[in-house]
Motif scaffolding. Structure first.
Motif, PDB file in Angstrom:
ATOM      1  N   PHE A   1       9.791  -4.460  -2.728  1.00  0.00           N
ATOM      2  CA  PHE A   1       8.929  -3.310  -2.914  1.00  0.00           C
ATOM      3  C   PHE A   1       7.416  -3.764  -3.116  1.00  0.00           C
ATOM      4  CE2 PHE A   1      12.885  -2.858  -5.108  1.00  0.00           C
ATOM      5  CZ  PHE A   1      13.463  -1.758  -4.625  1.00  0.00           C
TER       6      PHE A   1
ATOM      7  N   GLY B   1       8.465   0.429  -0.903  1.00  0.00           N
ATOM      8  CA  GLY B   1       9.175  -0.717  -0.396  1.00  0.00           C
ATOM      9  C   GLY B   1      10.392  -0.351   0.660  1.00  0.00           C
TER      10      GLY B   1
ATOM     11  N   GLY C   1      11.590   3.599  -3.109  1.00  0.00           N
ATOM     12  CA  GLY C   1      10.992   3.193  -4.537  1.00  0.00           C
ATOM     13  C   GLY C   1      10.809   3.979  -5.537  1.00  0.00           C
TER      14      GLY C   1
END
Length: 554
Positions: free
Chosen positions: A342, A326, A321
């Protein structure tokens, strides 16, 4: 001439009479036979012309339904009752869906959840009391125009084959140390009995590093006959495969000018690792035996570190991420990105995965996703308002049914291979009840392990190694080391008769029956046990020394 015409006319009449009589007999036979065939095999009559494959293979019946996955395989131990999930797309909007297993391998009455006008989620669960062995059948999915399913939709039935494999723990092969805390549930549990009198030093290996370079190494993973180790810190980074019997180098892959190389994971003949650092952030896969590249695919990150990928049922998952954290899910063979979602912290974690869900602790909540589609299934807030940073330094741990344990909140480590900077309480969640079940009063420093309803973890405030009831969070028993052992560090590994834990100076093996040490080795570090029974110690209490020690446990 008249006689000829008379003869021809007589022949025509005779032929007409014969044709009518034969046709009548054919109609009579058809009328008599068809009901008999239908009575004997209604499925044969209804389905004979609807197979794409051999008649009798229900999964080859022509249908407009689509189910993901197209086949189900569930593994469990005797007495276990895990679940699995099908994502179903209907051909017509506004239709109704029915689901049922065709035999007793799965519970009757699967849970059906409607996602939207055409998409459903079907959760099936292993039936109670199955004997050891393989149980096969189909999950019948049927679409109808009415809720009672009186009016079935043509080409609206699909049979998804399933296979339930029930294993007796006494007969299971030990299995390799695949990823962070061994398996996709991050349990740290090795289902084996070891005898300390048989333990013996095998070999050690040191990362070859120039004097000017930080010589750290990450936690290891294993495959048959091999152990995989990756570099941390600065300099020319490498992923290496060493022989398990003597520590000799089998192959290495170097990563010049990459900011960070992260811990490896290994399964299905491949080894996986991530590099991170803006445009140089990739998930890599290599052939476990030769080191030949298999695939490389990108994901987003900002100078972060991640834990070893998690591998389960044809997918490999990694944390990532760019803004926040995420989960990315890839095909474990071709490396195609299948989905990404995410939430929360952006580094130093890896998801836990079972047959149907992906579990991600995001710093303030336990979030679960559908394994096949990435659809968000639940989010359970951590009700204790933990401090959320940008790193979690841990992973959800799957114990008994509907039991997920995690650190509560985040913490920081200066390098990916370094120990945690601070201790945190453990928190346990019930996904079925969408609630936190308990949180420990003590803060723990070690990555926990769990087996047979008990969670094991080491606390430094006060100094205590605790066995915690997974159902209630209460401490069942504790062990306190000698004053020279100032702190607990790294991770816990539990077997059927021993639990291994590291202090600042020694790795101990405690007997689970007597709750006292029965073996020790004078080097602290991160622990792993291979399928052949080799204990690996990545030396270093707070920071890696770059040395890998191998101990034969049998």
């Amino acid at each position: 001439m008249k006689s000829i015409w008379f003869w021809l006319l007589s022949l025509s009449v005779a032929l007409l009479v014969w044709w009518v009589s034969v046709g009548g007999r054919r109609e009579t036979v058809a009328q008599e036979t068809t009901p008999a065939l239908r009575a004997a095999s209604p499925m044969l009559t209804r389905r004979t012309n609807e197979f794409d494959g051999p008649p009798g293979d229900l999964s080859s019946i022509r249908t407009d339904l689509v189910a993901t996955p197209s086949r189900l395989q569930v593994r469990c131990l005797l007495g276990g009752r895990p679940s699995a999930v099908l994502s179903v797309a209907l051909p017509l909007s506004g239709s109704f869906l029915q689901a049922r297993p065709t035999n007793g391998g799965l519970d009757e009455g699967p849970t059906i959840t409607q996602i939207d006008d055409r998409h459903f989620r079907v959760e099936v669960r292993v039936a109670e009391g199955l004997a050891e062995g393989t149980h096969v059948g189909y999950v019948e999915l049927k679409t109808c125009r009415d809720e009672a399913c009186v009016d079935e939709i043509p080409r609206g039935t699909l049979y998804v084959p399933f296979e339930v494999i029930v294993e007796d723990p006494a007969n299971i092969a030990l299995g390799e140390w695949e990823t962070f805390q061994r398996d996709a549930g991050h349990t740290g549990y090795v289902p084996a009995t070891f005898h300390p009198r048989a333990f013996a030093y095998k070999w050690e290996w040191q990362r070859p590093t120039p004097v000017t370079t930080q010589g750290f190494i990450h936690a290891v993973s294993t495959a048959p006959g091999l152990v995989f180790v990756s570099d941390d810190g600065a300099g020319l980074l490498a992923l290496r495969a060493l022989r398990e019997n003597d520590g000799g180098l089998v192959w290495e892959q170097t990563f010049p000018n990459y900011p960070a190389l992260n811990p490896p994971a290994a399964a299905n003949g491949k080894v996986y690792a991530a590099t991170t650092g803006h445009q140089q952030t990739f998930l890599w896969a290599f052939h476990a035996g030769t080191g030949a590249p298999v695939f490389q695919n990108s994901f987003a990150a900002q100078w972060s570190d991640v834990m070893a990928p998690t591998i389960r049922d044809g997918r490999v998952y990694t944390n990532g991420g760019y803004y926040g954290g995420g989960v990315y899910a890839y095909s474990d063979t071709a490396g195609d990105l299948q989905w990404s979602m995410f939430s929360g912290d952006d580094e130093m974690t890896t998801p836990a995965v079972d047959q149907s869900r992906v579990y991600h602790y995001d710093g303030t909540a336990l979030v679960t996703y559908d394994t096949a589609t990435g659809l968000k299934l639940s989010s359970i807030s951590d009700p204790y308002s933990p401090v959320q940073g940008y790193a979690h330094n841990g992973a959800p741990m799957l114990g008994r049914a509907d039991s997920v344990t995690s650190f509560s909140g985040g913490t920081y480590s200066i390098f990916g291979s370094a120990d945690l900077s601070s201790a945190r309480p453990l928190i346990n969640f019930s996904v079925a009840n969408n609630a936190a079940r308990w949180r420990t009063a003590r803060a723990y420093m070690t990555q926990p392990a769990t087996a047979k309803g008990i969670v094991y973890a080491g606390s430094n405030t006060p100094k205590s190694f605790d066995a915690i009831d997974e159902a209630t969070g209460q401490v069942l028993w504790s062990w306190v080391p000698q004053p020279s052992d100032v702190r607990f560090h790294r991770n816990v590994v539990v077997t059927d008769n021993l639990v291994f834990v590291s202090t600042n100076r020694v790795v101990y093996a405690l007997d689970l029956a007597t709750r006292q040490p029965v073996w020790s080795y004078p080097a602290p570090g991160t622990l792993a046990i291979s399928a052949s029974g080799t204990l690996y110690i990545v030396e270093g209490a707070s920071q890696s020394t770059g040395r890998l020690i191998a101990i034969a446990l049998k």
